[in-house]
Design an enzyme around this catalytic site. Structure first.
Site, short mmCIF file in Angstrom:
data_model
loop_
_atom_site.label_atom_id
_atom_site.label_comp_id
_atom_site.label_asym_id
_atom_site.label_seq_id
_atom_site.Cartn_x
_atom_site.Cartn_y
_atom_site.Cartn_z
CG HIS B 56 -1.74 -1.24 1.36
ND1 HIS B 56 -2.61 -1.65 0.39
CD2 HIS B 56 -1.80 -2.18 2.34
CE1 HIS B 56 -3.19 -2.79 0.77
NE2 HIS B 56 -2.70 -3.13 1.95
CG HIS B 218 -5.97 -6.28 1.34
ND1 HIS B 218 -6.80 -5.70 2.28
CD2 HIS B 218 -4.70 -6.12 1.78
CE1 HIS B 218 -6.04 -5.24 3.28
NE2 HIS B 218 -4.78 -5.46 2.99
#
Lengths: 330, 330
Positions: B56, B218
């Site tokens: 991320h 995700h």
């Protein structure tokens, strides 16, 4: 190919509307395709103007602001801006101290900035130009004669921009820009091609399991295709290609630049391998910048740009900058 | 799937080596998987620690520095860090003024930070925690129970970080962090799935011509799949989803966040449409940030996070910050 757009025809105008919304510190002229420092013209300061095809964001509009560019002229995607944009930009930012055009070496950009130079001088603006041609991969490619201009543009805009901000006269700003060009070399690799909104399909065909070594920022052909390599092997090829041409005797600024779709996680890993190779080759690193700075839409891949710097250039690199794409204070 | 990596097993360690090379202003402990402010512990200052799965970026390691986090704990890709990392981080940054753990709402993160809280307190560190759960798309998804934590994490880390930098005590820093969580909501869309290094193929299957509305960071399932939409239509869905839940009465901070592979050119165009929809809905915008800040590897898509702010929170948002991923001075 899916894109987060309305229609291909309005991609650049839509992006400029977004820049205007997000950056009240800039004047964004959507109709005339200009991004300008809000406080321009800055009294007594040499003004820096650059521009080129869109699709390489944050270059150039993202580098407008104190310490870097005074104005940017975005063209259509992968297409040169027109002389009118450049002339309008020069008029908007010239304080009387003159304007430096920073031009990436692509045929359209070179011709249009040359024409704009004549037109701006007819209007009484003193213009100097510097041509950025740092890509060692090939000479003479799809979009240009000679070496292509890529990542070194960021170094030129930052370092010459700092000199201008300090009040250096046009001849010195131009000379510094030329020194940065002479001190910089780049090499890029593609793992996957990019897709332009107008075309809607990849701009070139790269078979699965292969990469393109020496690719250009529009997806122009590079030196060769090979079976997929590790990050370490790619770093060795890229760093060696740059060093064989540059042969630096001073510490270097390192730009590990993402092509657009390569995750920052991978870019940092690649940066580690670039540093390792530079250590192998006994090249000292002064500063390192990792991220997406001169992109190729959604291309997957990365490029390495090195710029050897003496204390003067390093001081200018470290000087404060306040732009959308690059900012720091000291 | 081609990646700019050596082998999947060393992706996180390689990236940390690159961070160490590029950022001498940070202490990067590759072996123990920690990114720490070089001047930590800062005397008298409450310390902020966050962490989560890698992939991320620049979250969280890229947000370590003056005005934001004191330390970050990167886990494996899309996998929670372990309690040992968090305890070690807390010990490294605690000045005696206490530590705030900023936890995104995923089951592994919640459990491990809870265990780390107990262990750190056993070692004499005072720990408070704030849970970020801003994603309005769904409750209860692949990685978590309740709402997922996404883009608001940036707002929490920045605003609470500014309060800590000003010398606010732990209770106030914690209270501000909770206010930011309560004032923030997010909604994301995916145009193409991401690929983890370990799996080597897309994490979910998104047919050509479709997009996923409400996707998680995700790649968790969202609300629905639809035939491809325009940027304007997507902005309407995302903004409306956020506003229906948040119903702001104050101006908002806007984060238009790229999932990783979506070009900045497209993100700015999307930002224009987000602003248009906010204007339609008569919501005032205080600040806008456009770029890749909470990514999902090479996912294509974007998310919108809004945070309603009073003058106090806005002042803290505007306060200086010096990190790899977010920096400005005033």
């Amino acid at each position: 190919m899916k894109m987060l757009i309305n229609v291909a025809e309005t991609v650049v105008a839509d992006a400029l509307r977004g820049m205007a919304a997000a950056h009240p510190e800039l004047v964004v002229d959507v109709e005339n395709r200009l991004v300008v420092r809000r406080d321009a013209p800055v009294a007594g300061k040499v003004a820096l103007v650059s521009g080129g095809g869109s699709g390489h964001e944050p270059l150039h509009g993202g580098f407008v602001g104190p310490g870097m560019l005074d104005a940017a002229c975005p063209g259509e995607v992968f297409t040169s801006p027109v002389p009118d944009q450049m002339v309008r930009a020069a008029a908007a930012v010239d304080s009387g101290a003159g304007v430096l055009f920073i031009v990436k070496n692509y045929t359209g950009d070179v011709l249009n900035f040359r024409m704009a130079t004549e037109l701006a001088e007819d209007e009484g603006v003193t213009v100097a130009s510097v041509l950025v041609d740092d890509d060692v991969a090939v000479t003479d490619s799809t979009f240009t004669a000679g070496r292509r201009g890529t990542g070194a543009t960021l170094f030129v805009e930052k370092i010459a921009g700092a000199a201008a901000e300090e009040g250096a006269p046009l001849e010195r700003v131009e000379a510094i820009a030329r020194r940065v060009v002479g001190a910089s070399r780049s090499f890029g690799v593609a793992l996957a091609a990019c897709t332009t909104p107008a075309k809607g399909s990849p701009t070139f065909d790269l078979p699965s399991g292969q990469l393109e070594l020496g690719v250009g920022i529009h997806g122009e052909p590079g030196r060769e295709r090979r079976a997929m390599m590790t990050s370490r092997e790619i770093a060795e090829v890229a760093v060696d290609a740059v060093l064989d041409d540059l042969q630096p005797e001073l510490p270097v600024l390192v730009l590990v630049n993402g092509a657009g779709a390569t995750p920052l996680l991978e870019l940092y890993g690649f940066a580690a391998e670039v540093h390792r190779r530079l250590a192998d080759r006994e090249v000292a690193v002064a500063r390192t910048l990792v991220g997406d700075y001169v992109t190729s839409l959604d291309m997957a891949g990365a490029s390495v740009t090195l710029c050897q710097v003496d204390e003067d250039l390093l001081r200018l690199w470290d000087a404060p900058v306040q732009t959308a794409g690059l900012r720091w204070g000291r």
